[in-house]
Write a protein that holds these residues in place. Sequence first.
Motif, PDB file in Angstrom:
ATOM      1  N   GLU A  10       0.829  -1.205   0.000  1.00  0.00           N
ATOM      2  CA  GLU A  10       0.000   0.000   0.000  1.00  0.00           C
ATOM      3  C   GLU A  10       0.858   1.249   0.000  1.00  0.00           C
ATOM      4  O   GLU A  10       0.591   2.194  -0.730  1.00  0.00           O
ATOM      5  N   ARG A  11       1.889   1.222   0.845  1.00  0.00           N
ATOM      6  CA  ARG A  11       2.758   2.398   0.929  1.00  0.00           C
ATOM      7  C   ARG A  11       3.473   2.675  -0.387  1.00  0.00           C
ATOM      8  O   ARG A  11       3.573   3.817  -0.822  1.00  0.00           O
ATOM      9  N   VAL A  12       3.958   1.600  -1.003  1.00  0.00           N
ATOM     10  CA  VAL A  12       4.650   1.759  -2.280  1.00  0.00           C
ATOM     11  C   VAL A  12       3.707   2.331  -3.331  1.00  0.00           C
ATOM     12  O   VAL A  12       4.041   3.282  -4.038  1.00  0.00           O
ATOM     13  N   LEU A  13       2.518   1.761  -3.419  1.00  0.00           N
ATOM     14  CA  LEU A  13       1.559   2.203  -4.426  1.00  0.00           C
ATOM     15  C   LEU A  13       1.115   3.634  -4.174  1.00  0.00           C
ATOM     16  O   LEU A  13       1.004   4.436  -5.092  1.00  0.00           O
ATOM     17  N   ALA A  14       0.885   3.952  -2.896  1.00  0.00           N
ATOM     18  CA  ALA A  14       0.467   5.314  -2.549  1.00  0.00           C
ATOM     19  C   ALA A  14       1.548   6.300  -2.958  1.00  0.00           C
ATOM     20  O   ALA A  14       1.264   7.355  -3.528  1.00  0.00           O
ATOM     21  N   ALA A  15       2.787   5.948  -2.667  1.00  0.00           N
ATOM     22  CA  ALA A  15       3.906   6.826  -3.016  1.00  0.00           C
ATOM     23  C   ALA A  15       3.977   7.009  -4.531  1.00  0.00           C
ATOM     24  O   ALA A  15       4.161   8.117  -5.026  1.00  0.00           O
ATOM     25  N   LEU A  34      10.382   5.947   1.515  1.00  0.00           N
ATOM     26  CA  LEU A  34       9.523   5.215   2.453  1.00  0.00           C
ATOM     27  C   LEU A  34      10.282   4.827   3.707  1.00  0.00           C
ATOM     28  O   LEU A  34       9.690   4.477   4.714  1.00  0.00           O
ATOM     29  N   GLU A  35      11.603   4.840   3.617  1.00  0.00           N
ATOM     30  CA  GLU A  35      12.456   4.407   4.731  1.00  0.00           C
ATOM     31  C   GLU A  35      12.148   2.978   5.132  1.00  0.00           C
ATOM     32  O   GLU A  35      12.101   2.649   6.304  1.00  0.00           O
ATOM     33  N   GLU A  36      11.896   2.171   4.139  1.00  0.00           N
ATOM     34  CA  GLU A  36      11.617   0.758   4.401  1.00  0.00           C
ATOM     35  C   GLU A  36      11.956  -0.063   3.175  1.00  0.00           C
ATOM     36  O   GLU A  36      11.699   0.357   2.049  1.00  0.00           O
ATOM     37  N   GLY A  37      12.527  -1.242   3.391  1.00  0.00           N
ATOM     38  CA  GLY A  37      12.846  -2.121   2.289  1.00  0.00           C
ATOM     39  C   GLY A  37      13.918  -1.550   1.393  1.00  0.00           C
ATOM     40  O   GLY A  37      14.647  -0.644   1.775  1.00  0.00           O
ATOM     41  N   GLY A  38      14.033  -2.064   0.213  1.00  0.00           N
ATOM     42  CA  GLY A  38      15.045  -1.623  -0.728  1.00  0.00           C
ATOM     43  C   GLY A  38      14.480  -1.650  -2.129  1.00  0.00           C
ATOM     44  O   GLY A  38      13.304  -1.946  -2.305  1.00  0.00           O
ATOM     45  N   PRO A  39      15.299  -1.312  -3.107  1.00  0.00           N
ATOM     46  CA  PRO A  39      14.878  -1.260  -4.499  1.00  0.00           C
ATOM     47  C   PRO A  39      14.186  -2.546  -4.941  1.00  0.00           C
ATOM     48  O   PRO A  39      13.190  -2.509  -5.657  1.00  0.00           O
ATOM     49  N   ARG A  40      14.721  -3.667  -4.529  1.00  0.00           N
ATOM     50  CA  ARG A  40      14.171  -4.932  -4.996  1.00  0.00           C
ATOM     51  C   ARG A  40      12.794  -5.168  -4.428  1.00  0.00           C
ATOM     52  O   ARG A  40      11.953  -5.795  -5.061  1.00  0.00           O
ATOM     53  N   GLN A  41      12.561  -4.692  -3.234  1.00  0.00           N
ATOM     54  CA  GLN A  41      11.239  -4.857  -2.622  1.00  0.00           C
ATOM     55  C   GLN A  41      10.221  -3.986  -3.341  1.00  0.00           C
ATOM     56  O   GLN A  41       9.096  -4.401  -3.593  1.00  0.00           O
ATOM     57  N   VAL A  42      10.657  -2.776  -3.688  1.00  0.00           N
ATOM     58  CA  VAL A  42       9.773  -1.890  -4.442  1.00  0.00           C
ATOM     59  C   VAL A  42       9.452  -2.518  -5.794  1.00  0.00           C
ATOM     60  O   VAL A  42       8.306  -2.560  -6.221  1.00  0.00           O
ATOM     61  N   GLY A  43      10.491  -3.033  -6.428  1.00  0.00           N
ATOM     62  CA  GLY A  43      10.301  -3.671  -7.731  1.00  0.00           C
ATOM     63  C   GLY A  43       9.338  -4.830  -7.635  1.00  0.00           C
ATOM     64  O   GLY A  43       8.495  -5.041  -8.506  1.00  0.00           O
ATOM     65  N   ARG A  44       9.444  -5.556  -6.568  1.00  0.00           N
ATOM     66  CA  ARG A  44       8.567  -6.696  -6.345  1.00  0.00           C
ATOM     67  C   ARG A  44       7.114  -6.250  -6.272  1.00  0.00           C
ATOM     68  O   ARG A  44       6.240  -6.814  -6.915  1.00  0.00           O
ATOM     69  N   VAL A  45       6.870  -5.203  -5.485  1.00  0.00           N
ATOM     70  CA  VAL A  45       5.509  -4.690  -5.355  1.00  0.00           C
ATOM     71  C   VAL A  45       4.994  -4.242  -6.710  1.00  0.00           C
ATOM     72  O   VAL A  45       3.846  -4.508  -7.069  1.00  0.00           O
ATOM     73  N   MET A  46       5.845  -3.578  -7.475  1.00  0.00           N
ATOM     74  CA  MET A  46       5.419  -3.112  -8.789  1.00  0.00           C
ATOM     75  C   MET A  46       5.075  -4.288  -9.698  1.00  0.00           C
ATOM     76  O   MET A  46       4.158  -4.215 -10.497  1.00  0.00           O
ATOM     77  N   THR A  47       5.838  -5.370  -9.573  1.00  0.00           N
ATOM     78  CA  THR A  47       5.541  -6.563 -10.378  1.00  0.00           C
ATOM     79  C   THR A  47       4.134  -7.051 -10.089  1.00  0.00           C
ATOM     80  O   THR A  47       3.370  -7.382 -10.988  1.00  0.00           O
ATOM     81  N   LEU A  48       3.801  -7.079  -8.812  1.00  0.00           N
ATOM     82  CA  LEU A  48       2.517  -7.635  -8.400  1.00  0.00           C
ATOM     83  C   LEU A  48       1.348  -6.685  -8.626  1.00  0.00           C
ATOM     84  O   LEU A  48       0.286  -7.094  -9.058  1.00  0.00           O
ATOM     85  N   TYR A  49       1.546  -5.429  -8.279  1.00  0.00           N
ATOM     86  CA  TYR A  49       0.411  -4.491  -8.298  1.00  0.00           C
ATOM     87  C   TYR A  49       0.619  -3.269  -9.179  1.00  0.00           C
ATOM     88  O   TYR A  49      -0.220  -2.381  -9.216  1.00  0.00           O
ATOM     89  N   ALA A  52      -1.917  -1.246 -11.250  1.00  0.00           N
ATOM     90  CA  ALA A  52      -2.957  -0.435 -10.613  1.00  0.00           C
ATOM     91  C   ALA A  52      -2.568   1.036 -10.512  1.00  0.00           C
ATOM     92  O   ALA A  52      -3.402   1.875 -10.229  1.00  0.00           O
ATOM     93  N   VAL A  53      -1.310   1.352 -10.751  1.00  0.00           N
ATOM     94  CA  VAL A  53      -0.864   2.742 -10.599  1.00  0.00           C
ATOM     95  C   VAL A  53      -0.074   3.199 -11.830  1.00  0.00           C
ATOM     96  O   VAL A  53       0.028   2.468 -12.810  1.00  0.00           O
ATOM     97  N   ALA A  54       0.498   4.412 -11.753  1.00  0.00           N
ATOM     98  CA  ALA A  54       1.295   4.939 -12.869  1.00  0.00           C
ATOM     99  C   ALA A  54       2.689   4.325 -12.841  1.00  0.00           C
ATOM    100  O   ALA A  54       3.668   4.996 -12.522  1.00  0.00           O
ATOM    101  N   TRP A  55       2.778   3.059 -13.190  1.00  0.00           N
ATOM    102  CA  TRP A  55       4.032   2.296 -13.113  1.00  0.00           C
ATOM    103  C   TRP A  55       5.158   2.936 -13.917  1.00  0.00           C
ATOM    104  O   TRP A  55       6.323   2.766 -13.604  1.00  0.00           O
ATOM    105  N   TRP A  56       4.840   3.660 -14.982  1.00  0.00           N
ATOM    106  CA  TRP A  56       5.894   4.230 -15.826  1.00  0.00           C
ATOM    107  C   TRP A  56       6.617   5.386 -15.132  1.00  0.00           C
ATOM    108  O   TRP A  56       7.619   5.856 -15.598  1.00  0.00           O
ATOM    109  N   ARG A  57       6.090   5.839 -13.983  1.00  0.00           N
ATOM    110  CA  ARG A  57       6.787   6.898 -13.255  1.00  0.00           C
ATOM    111  C   ARG A  57       7.756   6.328 -12.238  1.00  0.00           C
ATOM    112  O   ARG A  57       8.395   7.076 -11.512  1.00  0.00           O
ATOM    113  N   VAL A  58       7.832   5.034 -12.137  1.00  0.00           N
ATOM    114  CA  VAL A  58       8.814   4.379 -11.268  1.00  0.00           C
ATOM    115  C   VAL A  58       9.786   3.636 -12.172  1.00  0.00           C
ATOM    116  O   VAL A  58       9.407   2.695 -12.857  1.00  0.00           O
TER     117      VAL A  58
END
Length: 113
Positions: A10-15, A34-49, A52-58
Amino acid sequence: MIDELPEYAERVLAAAELIPPGKVMTYGDLAEWLEEGGPRQVGRVMTLYGSAVAWWRVVRADGKFLPGHEQRALAHYREEGTPLKDAGRAATGHMPRLDLRKARWHTEDVSPE
DNA sequence: GTGCTGACACAGG
DNA sequence: ACCTGTGCCAGCA
């Protein structure tokens, strides 16, 4: 709207949704923000969700596009006026890349909440 | 528990 | 500009 997702996701997507049109953030920057996790964790969230968001801005720190999503991403960037490195150059077979120097969004006063 | 994988990042060559 | 190796942190077999 986001619901029924792990809190981190949720935090990743909201950001991601807070990134203004015409700007981008790297996976690493987002994680730092977010001060949590790392690039790979963010990438993981983007893979899954990401759908639902403006993925091209990440984006990746090197400004390259996701294999297979180049055209879609490029279309959005042109539409939003995101700075591209060879924006003026016409089609030559190789895709333009993001000009992170200009396109990167500096969060400064904004909080991902 | 162990090891591989990944929408990453960075340093070298 | 491209490829490789290493560090990183979670998820999954």
